[in-house]
Design an enzyme around this catalytic site. Structure first.
Site, PDB file in Angstrom:
ATOM      1  N   ARG A   1      -6.075  -1.749   7.808  1.00 41.75           N
ATOM      2  CA  ARG A   1      -7.291  -2.426   7.355  1.00 41.75           C
ATOM      3  C   ARG A   1      -6.890  -3.772   6.764  1.00 41.75           C
ATOM      4  NH1 ARG A   1      -8.073   2.720   5.199  1.00 41.75           N
ATOM      5  NH2 ARG A   1      -7.106   2.042   3.272  1.00 41.75           N
TER       6      ARG A   1
ATOM      7  N   ASP B   1       0.843  -1.196   0.000  1.00 40.79           N
ATOM      8  CA  ASP B   1       0.000   0.000   0.000  1.00 40.79           C
ATOM      9  C   ASP B   1       0.876   1.243   0.000  1.00 40.79           C
ATOM     10  OD1 ASP B   1      -2.274   1.437  -0.001  1.00 40.79           O
ATOM     11  OD2 ASP B   1      -2.916   0.910   2.032  1.00 40.79           O
TER      12      ASP B   1
ATOM     13  N   ASN C   1      -9.859  -3.078  -7.081  1.00 40.76           N
ATOM     14  CA  ASN C   1      -8.994  -2.167  -7.827  1.00 40.76           C
ATOM     15  C   ASN C   1      -9.467  -1.938  -9.260  1.00 40.76           C
ATOM     16  OD1 ASN C   1      -5.983  -3.337  -6.189  1.00 40.76           O
ATOM     17  ND2 ASN C   1      -7.310  -1.612  -5.711  1.00 40.76           N
TER      18      ASN C   1
ATOM     19  N   GLY D   1       0.413   5.262  -4.564  1.00 41.35           N
ATOM     20  CA  GLY D   1      -0.197   6.501  -5.041  1.00 41.35           C
ATOM     21  C   GLY D   1       0.281   7.684  -4.207  1.00 41.35           C
TER      22      GLY D   1
END
Lengths: 491, 283
Positions: free
Chosen positions: B228, B57, B105, B60
């Site tokens: 998460r 993760d 995604n 971005g």
């Protein structure tokens, strides 16, 4: 029809070695690599006979399934030259039944019949003549008495099939006159001969072993295909080449002689290095077979698959994305209608579904199961009924056969009563001991693979309803299936 | 090929990890010679986790902080992926799972999805020989969606075939993966087999999940500080220890990975104080 082998060549003295069995000339050639070239040549000469050519064009699966056909032919010849008369008689009876089902008319309306005695004599004549020629071309001509003995063997082969060998001249010196006369007067440039010479080698499908490496196979074939064609053409009798208008390619004679000579050198290899039967088994065996050689086979195939995967991964990616899969396919193991048509239904590879395609399926099944009468007829009858059902449902333009377009357009539900009947008859035939289940041995005879049942049935046998269900779903829903696929799709 | 001996039953029978105690040295079932260093020794520390999963993760955000397009973050992730594979292998991790692309995604902008597909294809092709040479067995979890380009699916298959015989670390790339979907698929498979309701146990259920030979996740790492699960291998993370390093995935390096392993080895895994084994295997 008679299969009385006791009448074969009765004039032969008793003290000579038997015409059949391990001591025969036939056995001496069986593992000879030249024999591969000679068989191709003989097949072209057979196909050039109008009667045989028509029968081949209509009925033969050698374009779509050449390796299966080759395997079956080799096995059959082995049996015919077996030392055991009972095996010979059985095989002769089987061949006769098989050929009795092949008759019809050619494209010019002339009738043909695979049981015609003169025609069958020609088949045996081409085999004999090609064996002699292969020895001559490779620079090791046969001695006169060897040749005569071999001729007697081939006549005995014909006699085993036909009851007597009267259609072939009794003496060898008369044979050459007979052979030249047929070449001069009867052979034509038939469609079947052209297919073998110009189409088969260029489109030869990969044998099961090389299935994972289509690019390697195609590349090799692009070089070897035309070469094999040229070699075969150059080895044909001059008279036929002239009549059929076959091209004379510069250097082809030299290449042809070189090929025969090189193949002939294999006699210097240690004994046991070349074994035609092992080779063809290696090429045609399906991956999951569980007999002793299968471990090696599986390893070999695994290595082939890995090598071709690596090859694909390290070659630069193609810039253009391939075409989308046909809309007919979905993600539950169904294949597109056209693919199923080409791989399973169109056994003769002529682009149409016709009775010979279904007859070829029946033939393959009865060969595998080694069926005798009346089971064999029952199986053919079931397939014939299924053909009528298919024709009725699919032949929309009424030309008597089903094209790939007609099949694809209908996106048919083929599970009619006749197909279920085929499955039931096949089950009964496969269930050799009649105990109502297909056990491991019976399963292996039919599928040539070991029986692996899923977790849900633990008793290691295959029941009637499960078999019928699987067969029908394979045939009608085009479902890909591990055991059924190689049954009909293997090249 | 080679699946024999890698099954769930066999795994359940290896008898590892008594909670709170010192794990018996896991037997290298495939006879791998470069045994992990310092595994399971010393009081208070545990063995190297057998199965490590990474939720990659922060690509971005990494790009945004540098005012670069999001795609640049994905490209930067490649170096981390290769480094982590190498680090995990030399640390003695036997199973490494990377969460590359989730079923959710697909909702990202079309251009980004397209870029990701091309990037993954390039990475797979570029590193295939290395993975083969390192003895890493690769496979792809999920990867069933028809939106996956055919060439990419083909490369996945090829890489799987190519490295199928490897007996080093098993690298599972979760691509187009959804944990709930796997559970639904397992339920479907049970129903298709006509399994009576009374016979369905946790153990049997686990056998119908994709890649049933994969053991439970021991350590899950999610970078970028997000905490998460995001529908990742829901069944297998049941008893996983989680770590949430703050670093973004493109900046995640070997020392960070080893720090996560250290954290894991210092934790006292209690399995809810019930010494349950993995994969729902009854104790």
């Amino acid at each position: 029809m008679t299969t009385d082998t006791s009448r074969t060549d009765t004039e032969r003295p008793d003290d000579e070695p038997p015409l059949f069995g391990p001591g025969s000339q036939f056995h001496a050639f069986f593992d000879d690599p030249r024999w591969a070239l000679a068989i191709i040549r003989a097949t072209v000469l057979e196909a050039a006979h109008p009667q045989i050519g028509a029968a081949l064009a209509d009925n033969s699966t050698f374009v779509a399934h050449p390796w299966r056909r080759l395997r079956n032919t080799l096995l059959s010849m082995r049996r015919m030259y077996s030392g055991d008369p009972a095996v010979r008689e059985r095989e002769a009876a089987r061949l006769n039944r098989l050929h009795a089902r092949m008759s019809g008319t050619d494209s010019r309306g002339r009738p043909y019949d695979a049981m015609d005695r003169a025609t069958r004599a020609w088949v045996v004549a081409t085999l004999f003549e090609s064996a002699v020629t292969m020895c001559r071309l490779s620079g090791q001509p046969l001695e006169q008495d060897t040749m005569e003995r071999m001729y007697a063997e081939y006549r005995a082969y014909l006699a085993a099939l036909d009851g007597d060998a009267g259609e072939l001249p009794r003496r060898l010196q008369d044979f050459w006159g007979y052979f030249d006369r047929v070449v001069e007067d009867e052979l034509e440039n038939t469609e079947a001969a052209r297919i073998i010479l110009y189409r088969l080698f260029d489109h030869l499908p990969a044998p099961a072993l090389l299935d994972g490496a289509p690019t390697v196979w195609a590349a090799g074939r692009a070089v070897a295909g035309p070469l094999f064609g040229a070699i075969t053409v150059a080895s044909l009798p001059e008279a036929y080449r002239r009549r059929a208008g076959l091209p004379e390619m510069p250097g082809a004679q030299t290449v042809m002689r070189g090929a025969y000579l090189a193949a002939g050198l294999a006699r210097f290899l240690p004994e046991g290095w070349l074994d035609a039967e092992n080779l063809i088994e290696l090429l045609t065996r399906s991956p999951a077979a569980d007999d002793p050689a299968a471990g090696t086979m599986t390893a070999l195939r695994g290595r082939m698959k890995r090598a071709s995967a690596l090859l694909r991964l390290i070659t630069p990616p193609g810039g253009t994305p391939g075409p989308d899969p046909e809309p007919g396919s979905d993600h539950e193991g169904r294949r597109p209608a056209r693919e199923f048509f080409r791989q399973v239904l169109d056994q003769t590879g002529d682009g149409h579904l016709d009775w010979p395609d279904l007859a070829a399926m029946a033939r393959e099944l009865s060969t595998r199961l080694d069926l005798e009468e009346p089971e064999e007829t029952r199986l053919y009858d079931a397939f014939a009924a299924w053909w009528r059902e298919l024709q009725e449902a699919l032949d929309t333009d009424g030309d008597g056969r089903v094209s790939a377009d007609e099949y694809a357009a209908a996106v048919p539900s083929l599970a009619g009563p006749a197909l279920i009947r085929v499955a039931e008859v096949l089950f009964d035939a496969a269930d050799a001991d009649g105990n109502g289940t297909i056990d491991a041995d019976e399963y292996r005879a039919l599928f040539r693979t070991a029986f692996h049942r899923d977790l849900d049935t633990g008793d290691g046998t295959y029941g009637r309803s499960a078999f019928v269900g699987d067969f029908v779903s394979f045939m009608s829903a085009r479902r890909t299936s591990t055991p059924y696929d190689p049954l009909f799709t293997d090249a | 090929m080679g699946e024999a001996g890698w099954g769930v039953n066999e795994y359940g029978a290896t008898g590892r990890t008594a909670p709170g105690g010192v794990a018996p040295d896991t037997v290298d079932r495939d006879g791998r010679s470069d045994g992990p260093a310092g595994r399971g020794t010393g009081a208070g520390t545990r063995a190297v986790p057998r199965h490590v999963a990474c939720v990659m993760d922060g690509n971005g955000r990494w790009a945004q902080r540098r005012s670069l397009p999001r795609t640049a973050g994905h490209r930067a992730a490649e170096a981390t992926v290769i480094e982590i594979i190498e680090t995990a292998r030399s640390a003695g991790v036997e199973w490494l799972t990377l969460y590359a692309f989730s079923t959710e995604n697909w909702n990202r902008p079309g251009a980004e999805v397209d870029y990701l597909m091309r990037l993954v294809r390039r990475v797979v092709r570029k590193h295939a020989p290395l993975l083969l040479a390192r003895g890493i067995r690769c496979r792809f979890l999920g990867a069933t969606d028809p939106r996956i380009p055919r060439e990419l699916a083909r490369d996945f298959d090829d890489l799987t075939t190519l490295t199928d015989g490897n007996r080093g670390m098993t690298l599972t790339v979760a691509f187009d993966h959804g944990g709930r979907r796997d559970i639904v698929e397992a339920a479907r498979s049970l129903i298709r087999n006509g399994t009576p309701a009374g016979e369905v146990t946790e153990h049997l259920f686990a056998q119908h999940l994709p890649f049933p030979d994969t053991p439970d996740v021991d350590l899950a790492i999610r970078t970028s500080g997000e905490q998460r699960i995001s529908n990742f291998m829901l069944w297998k993370v049941a008893y996983a220890e989680w770590t949430f390093p703050e670093v973004l995935w493109p900046d995640f390096r070997a020392p960070d990975f080893l720090a996560c392993l250290r954290t894991y080895r210092c934790r006292d895994r209690r399995f809810g104080s019930l010494p349950t084994r993995t994969n729902g295997d009854p104790r």
